[in-house]
Design a protein around this motif. Structure first.
Motif, PDB file in Angstrom:
ATOM      1  N   SER A 186     -43.554  27.191 -39.512  1.00 27.51           N
ATOM      2  CA  SER A 186     -42.833  25.987 -39.111  1.00 27.51           C
ATOM      3  C   SER A 186     -43.735  24.774 -38.965  1.00 27.51           C
ATOM      4  N   ARG A 242     -46.146  24.791 -44.010  1.00 25.91           N
ATOM      5  CA  ARG A 242     -44.776  24.366 -43.699  1.00 25.91           C
ATOM      6  C   ARG A 242     -44.131  23.765 -44.940  1.00 25.91           C
ATOM      7  N   ARG A 278     -42.160  33.345 -38.761  1.00 27.36           N
ATOM      8  CA  ARG A 278     -41.302  32.159 -38.784  1.00 27.36           C
ATOM      9  C   ARG A 278     -41.932  31.019 -37.993  1.00 27.36           C
TER      10      ARG A 278
END
Length: 377
Positions: free
Chosen positions: A158, A163, A154
């Motif tokens: 990001s 992304r 995760r």
């Protein structure tokens, strides 16, 4: 007292004005287009952004001729030139990750290495403590390693070239299913086909380790694709020219990722004493890569659909076998039996993920060949 002819002259419209209006002809079409897309023109930082926005609204090089321009790029340059100086902003060349910011590239590269490192550390702990720790403790170690890998994943998604500016929708849920099937699915299907399931089944964590380690190459392949696609965009003078130039770049990025993925899957399988073939895991890796590449360019929906389709095929295989046990439904298992007889239990995820990846790649070759997919948000 005014004469009747004087009154008629006073009320009649001036003849010269009428003839002048007739000579003016139609209104400026570019000015009309600029009025229709005023927000786009005022927000744009360079003509390329206007060209991509016009393309997203359905304007092509052929329709640009109605505005007295040979292509959308030259039309966008005129629109940009007509923007009042006070609303223009300095243009910044290159996509978000194409600049000379070495620290930014080093950061997202380091983050992309974290999921593979977490999986490798977990596998190492389980290997070193084999026969020492009990089953419950080893399960806790596995769960802790999986949570750590998910957090690292995760974090690395990001930022950087992977992304997704608009989010990935339900892709994460489908991705978890596909990863779970990659670890436990083949053993489950084997038990179902032999009259089971009979209880807990052994997992094969090698695909998970190989795919986690391949996130860093995926990030760099996505970065290289974005950089070279933007260079093609700046050097193109027509939308068709850009599309023809960017499609080989997409295929090269996918091929480069696959070339990095296969050795990682082989090494992971070798290190964990696996005996399976990496075909299904490689197809899953390509599916993940193309889906995330589309999401990173603002197109998450096609990837979500492809992942859901792969999940449906994988879920249908054991469901058909179980349904065939009911009276009169024996033919339901024939497709699964034929597929497993030809390629083993790994043929099911290989077919599901491979077909989904191929279809998604064909869609990406069209979607990512549009200039609007390479503008900055």
């Amino acid at each position: 007292m005014p004469r009747p002819d004087d009154q008629a002259t006073a009320t009649a419209p001036p003849a010269p004005a009428a003839s002048t209006a007739a000579r003016r002809g139609p209104a400026d079409p570019v000015k009309s287009l600029m009025h229709d897309h005023r927000d786009l023109c005022e927000r744009a930082v360079d003509p390329l952004e206007i060209a991509a926005g016009l393309e997203a609204h359905g304007l092509t090089d052929r329709t640009a001729a109605r505005y007295r321009h040979r292509d959308v790029f030259s039309l966008a340059e005129e629109l940009y030139a007509r923007i009042p100086p006070r609303t223009k902003e300095p243009a910044v060349s290159g996509p978000p990750d194409a600049g000379p910011d070495t620290e930014a590239r080093a950061l997202w590269t380091l983050l992309a290495l974290l999921p593979g490192a977490a999986c490798l550390a977990t596998a190492g702990v389980l290997r070193l403590t084999e026969g020492v720790l009990g089953g419950g403790t080893r399960a806790l170690v596995t769960v802790a390693g999986a949570l750590l890998a998910c957090l690292a994943l995760r974090l690395c998604l990001s930022r950087g070239p992977l992304r997704a500016p608009e989010g990935a929708g339900r892709a994460g849920m489908y991705g978890c299913w596909l990863l779970s099937y990659a670890v436990y699915g083949e053993e489950l299907l084997a038990q179902v086909m032999t009259g089971g399931p009979d209880g807990p089944w052994d997992g094969t964590p090698a695909p998970l380790l190989g795919l986690a380690a391949a996130i860093a190459p995926a990030a760099w392949c996505a970065h290289l694709f974005a950089v070279h696609a933007h260079r093609k965009l700046t050097g193109s003078r027509a939308l068709e020219e850009f599309g023809a130039g960017v499609r080989p770049l997409l295929l090269a990025a996918v091929a480069l990722f696959l070339a990095a993925l296969l050795p990682l899957l082989y090494l992971a399988d070798l290190g964990l004493d696996g005996n399976g073939t990496p075909t299904a895991a490689a197809a899953l890796g390509v599916l993940f890569f193309v889906a995330r590449l589309l999401a990173a360019h603002g197109l998450p929906e096609p990837g979500t659909v492809a992942l859901a389709a792969a999940c449906a095929v994988e879920a249908a295989a054991p469901a058909l076998v179980l349904s065939s046990r009911l009276p009169g439904l024996e033919p339901l298992a024939q497709p699964v039996n034929a597929l497993v007889s030809a390629g083993g239990t790994g043929a099911v995820p290989a077919l599901a993920c491979g077909a989904a990846a191929l279809g998604l790649l064909l869609h990406a070759s069209l979607a990512l060949s549009r200039a609007s997919a390479h503008t900055r948000t």
